[in-house]
Design an enzyme around this catalytic site. Structure first.
Site, mmCIF file in Angstrom:
data_model
loop_
_atom_site.group_PDB
_atom_site.id
_atom_site.type_symbol
_atom_site.label_atom_id
_atom_site.label_comp_id
_atom_site.label_asym_id
_atom_site.label_seq_id
_atom_site.Cartn_x
_atom_site.Cartn_y
_atom_site.Cartn_z
ATOM 1 N N HIS A 101 -5.260 -8.132 7.288
ATOM 2 C CA HIS A 101 -4.462 -8.620 8.417
ATOM 3 C C HIS A 101 -3.964 -7.448 9.249
ATOM 4 C CE1 HIS A 101 -1.982 -8.257 4.791
ATOM 5 N NE2 HIS A 101 -1.006 -7.826 5.577
ATOM 6 N N HIS A 103 -0.917 -6.381 11.629
ATOM 7 C CA HIS A 103 0.427 -6.687 12.122
ATOM 8 C C HIS A 103 0.489 -6.264 13.590
ATOM 9 C CE1 HIS A 103 2.527 -7.031 8.070
ATOM 10 N NE2 HIS A 103 1.473 -6.321 7.713
#
Ligand code: 5GP
Ligand code: ZN
Length: 115
Positions: A101, A103
């Site tokens: 992922h 951010h």
């Protein structure tokens, strides 16, 4: 898709999230524990555990993650002032969810170096 992966469950809508963007390859949603006024997670729909486990054939999806990050930053109006993109990878970086992922953090000035 991986069993027992929180982010795979978010993709399948088995866990609720506040989605801000979705396309065929990526999805972006608000972090449940925001570290700034804007804190979005951008993830691929393909389950890749971390940046330490990517392969040559992941290069399109890796590019797509940053494209989505850029689109989301514009959509949430932090693009001009600026924002930070972080990919925590494995133990020293305190990665806690092992579905890669990005951010996207913004909405306030940030310091450098990071903690
Ligand atoms: P990491 O520490 O692995 O880089 O980041 C994982 C992030 O996922 C954390 O910032 C955490 O707050 C967020 N997170 C963990 N579980 C959930 C969840 O169920 N929903 C959402 N929206 N964010 C989550
Ligand atoms: Zn997953």
């Amino acid at each position: 898709m991986a069993e027992n992966c929180i982010f795979c469950k978010i993709i399948k809508k088995e866990i609720r999230s506040q989605i801000v963007y979705e396309d065929e390859d990526t999805i972006a949603f608000h972090d449940i524990n925001p570290q700034a006024p804007v804190h979005i997670l951008v993830i691929p729909k393909k389950h890749i555990p971390s940046l330490a486990e990517v392969h040559e054939n992941d290069k399109d999806i890796l590019g797509k993650l940053l494209l989505t990050a850029s689109k989301v930053a514009k959509k949430l109006a932090i693009s001009e002032d600026g924002y930070r993109v972080v990919v925590n990878t494995n133990r020293d970086a305190q990665q806690t969810v092992f579905h890669i992922h990005v951010h996207v953090i913004g909405g306030r000035p940030m310091s450098w170096p990071p903690g």
